[in-house]
Design an enzyme around this catalytic site. Structure first.
Site, PDB file in Angstrom:
ATOM      1  N   LEU A  32       1.141  -1.472  -0.302  1.00  0.00           N
ATOM      2  CA  LEU A  32       0.316  -0.235  -0.035  1.00  0.00           C
ATOM      3  C   LEU A  32       1.293   1.318  -0.131  1.00  0.00           C
ATOM      4  CD1 LEU A  32      -2.910  -1.070   2.677  1.00  0.00           C
ATOM      5  CD2 LEU A  32      -2.674  -0.877  -0.433  1.00  0.00           C
ATOM      6  N   HIS A  36      -3.798   4.721  -2.466  1.00  0.00           N
ATOM      7  CA  HIS A  36      -3.806   3.357  -1.596  1.00  0.00           C
ATOM      8  C   HIS A  36      -5.122   3.857  -0.688  1.00  0.00           C
ATOM      9  CE1 HIS A  36      -1.565   0.467  -3.101  1.00  0.00           C
ATOM     10  NE2 HIS A  36      -2.497  -0.413  -4.213  1.00  0.00           N
ATOM     11  N   GLY A 146      -9.264   4.004  -7.423  1.00  0.00           N
ATOM     12  CA  GLY A 146      -8.841   5.215  -8.065  1.00  0.00           C
ATOM     13  C   GLY A 146      -8.606   5.601  -9.165  1.00  0.00           C
ATOM     14  N   ASP A 149      -6.416   4.067 -13.093  1.00  0.00           N
ATOM     15  CA  ASP A 149      -6.685   2.998 -13.806  1.00  0.00           C
ATOM     16  C   ASP A 149      -8.236   2.998 -13.639  1.00  0.00           C
ATOM     17  OD1 ASP A 149      -5.039   0.395 -12.246  1.00  0.00           O
ATOM     18  OD2 ASP A 149      -4.642   1.715 -10.736  1.00  0.00           O
ATOM     19  N   SER A 184       2.676   4.753  -7.702  1.00  0.00           N
ATOM     20  CA  SER A 184       1.870   2.939  -8.190  1.00  0.00           C
ATOM     21  C   SER A 184       3.036   1.942  -7.359  1.00  0.00           C
ATOM     22  CB  SER A 184       2.311   2.965  -9.230  1.00  0.00           C
ATOM     23  OG  SER A 184       2.828   1.262 -10.077  1.00  0.00           O
ATOM     24  N   SER A 185       2.731   1.020  -6.882  1.00  0.00           N
ATOM     25  CA  SER A 185       2.929  -0.515  -6.274  1.00  0.00           C
ATOM     26  C   SER A 185       4.208  -0.402  -6.884  1.00  0.00           C
ATOM     27  CB  SER A 185       2.851  -1.690  -6.040  1.00  0.00           C
ATOM     28  OG  SER A 185       1.492  -1.120  -5.107  1.00  0.00           O
ATOM     29  N   ARG A 186       3.963  -0.540  -8.689  1.00  0.00           N
ATOM     30  CA  ARG A 186       5.841  -0.805  -9.208  1.00  0.00           C
ATOM     31  C   ARG A 186       6.453   0.008  -9.794  1.00  0.00           C
ATOM     32  NH1 ARG A 186       0.753  -3.076 -12.435  1.00  0.00           N
ATOM     33  NH2 ARG A 186       1.092  -5.321 -12.750  1.00  0.00           N
TER      34      ARG A 186
HETATM   35  P1  AMP Z   1      -3.576  -2.125  -7.229  1.00  0.00           P
HETATM   36  O1  AMP Z   1      -3.794  -1.976  -5.420  1.00  0.00           O
HETATM   37  O2  AMP Z   1      -2.483  -0.972  -8.123  1.00  0.00           O
HETATM   38  O3  AMP Z   1      -4.493  -3.069  -7.805  1.00  0.00           O
HETATM   39  O4  AMP Z   1      -5.064  -0.557  -6.352  1.00  0.00           O
HETATM   40  C1  AMP Z   1      -5.991  -0.874  -5.913  1.00  0.00           C
HETATM   41  C2  AMP Z   1      -6.683   0.365  -5.911  1.00  0.00           C
HETATM   42  O5  AMP Z   1      -6.271   1.825  -5.679  1.00  0.00           O
HETATM   43  C3  AMP Z   1      -7.116   0.840  -7.482  1.00  0.00           C
HETATM   44  O6  AMP Z   1      -8.538   1.480  -7.301  1.00  0.00           O
HETATM   45  C4  AMP Z   1      -6.247   1.809  -7.897  1.00  0.00           C
HETATM   46  O7  AMP Z   1      -7.181   2.899  -8.861  1.00  0.00           O
HETATM   47  C5  AMP Z   1      -5.957   2.619  -6.580  1.00  0.00           C
HETATM   48  N1  AMP Z   1      -4.637   3.429  -6.630  1.00  0.00           N
HETATM   49  C6  AMP Z   1      -3.285   2.712  -7.526  1.00  0.00           C
HETATM   50  N2  AMP Z   1      -2.503   3.802  -7.804  1.00  0.00           N
HETATM   51  C7  AMP Z   1      -3.499   4.877  -6.714  1.00  0.00           C
HETATM   52  C8  AMP Z   1      -3.256   6.299  -6.891  1.00  0.00           C
HETATM   53  N3  AMP Z   1      -1.418   7.202  -7.179  1.00  0.00           N
HETATM   54  N4  AMP Z   1      -3.716   7.149  -6.702  1.00  0.00           N
HETATM   55  C9  AMP Z   1      -5.280   6.756  -6.318  1.00  0.00           C
HETATM   56  N5  AMP Z   1      -5.515   5.868  -6.530  1.00  0.00           N
HETATM   57  C10 AMP Z   1      -4.643   4.902  -6.769  1.00  0.00           C
END
Ligand code: AMP
Length: 278
Positions: A32, A36, A146, A149, A184-186
């Site tokens: 996270l 998130h 978010g 995506d 981003s986690s990446r």
């Molecule tokens: P993930 O863990 O990448 O699957 O993301 C989980 C949720 O977090 C998804 O709804 C993403 O769109 C949201 N999210 C990821 N990065 C961001 C960000 N920088 N700003 C807002 N929401 C995010």
């Protein structure tokens, strides 16, 4: 108080059926960051009970993608969610989500085949299926996602509408580092110099807004200047697309309210970002 950790589907759905009050749900793949956490804070504001799922869904990765190296740190995630006073963390196992003999897949036509769907043809099938499963288990009133995506948000809204789920999606703004890089986690995969190069995603989106402000509305012209900026930074473009944010259809001329999204490979990492043109 520490959130209650649940990894059994049966327990999670039994708990949810007994809860009184509005349920807010934030699906994540963990590791996270502040993006998130902004969704969790919004869920805390808008609902009575907040549930966060942490599950790296294998079916949304294709064979050549980063499933095995996807960053994970469950202890840290729990600590961050404890600080935000989350009520439940749901972290199911693969065996529970996809037991032997699993056969059911969901898809949404057309809008999963554009943008990220072109280079990730099976990605949305995995996303839609896992989110539908999670919604069936938790039955949330509101689900927080978010705009980072953006295509995922539009695709899941369509699935919810088409399949008559009662859950409403709340779209939340993109959270960025001070220098503009979308969290981003990446981002963890990037080297120091890659991290600098990665700024070209946001910079190219801001350039598009600047060109639009100057009266340039041709999508091709705008994409061409964005391409130059990204290639100057030694990054590889997967796509840059100008589209209507409701239909995801390409538009040849930008208007206020349209969106530009892009996927760019920085070092070996594919990053995405987008902007709503104002
Ligand atoms: P993930 O863990 O990448 O699957 O993301 C989980 C949720 O977090 C998804 O709804 C993403 O769109 C949201 N999210 C990821 N990065 C961001 C960000 N920088 N700003 C807002 N929401 C995010």
């Amino acid at each position: 108080m520490k959130p209650k950790l649940i990894n059994s589907i049966e327990e999670m759905s039994t708990v949810c059926r007994q809860l009184k009050g509005k349920i807010g749900f934030v699906p994540t793949m963990g590791f996270l960051h502040a993006g998130h956490l902004s969704l969790v804070s919004e869920a805390k504001r808008k609902t009575d009970i907040v549930i966060v799922s942490i599950y790296v869904n294998p079916t949304q990765f294709s064979a050549n993608e980063d499933l095995s190296s996807y960053p994970r740190n469950i202890e840290r995630d729990i600590e961050l969610l404890t600080n935000l006073d989350v009520d439940y963390i749901f972290f199911p196992t693969d065996e529970q989500m996809y037991p032997d003999g699993y056969k059911t897949w969901l898809n949404v036509d057309k809008i999963t085949q554009v943008l990220c769907g072109r280079s990730r043809p099976t990605h949305f099938r995995g996303v839609i299926t896992i989110v539908a499963k999670l919604m069936n288990i938790i039955d949330p009133d509101l689900m927080f996602m978010g705009e980072k995506d953006f295509q995922q948000l539009v695709v899941l809204k369509q699935m919810i509408k088409d399949l008559n789920f009662r859950t409403k999606i709340v779209g939340c703004p993109i959270i960025r580092e001070k220098d503009g890089l979308a969290l981003s986690s990446r981002n963890k995969y990037l080297s120091y110099s890659g991290r600098k190069k990665a700024l070209c995603l946001n910079k190219s989106l801001l350039l598009a807004q600047k060109l639009f402000n100057r009266g340039i509305i041709s999508s091709n012209k705008i994409i061409s200047q964005m391409t130059d900026l990204i290639e100057e930074n030694e990054c590889i473009i997967d796509y840059i697309e100008v589209f209507d944010q409701n239909t995801l259809e390409h538009i040849p001329k930008l208007i206020s309210g349209s969106r530009i999204a892009l996927a760019v490979i920085v070092e070996n990492t594919r990053l995405i970002d987008n902007i709503k043109i104002l």
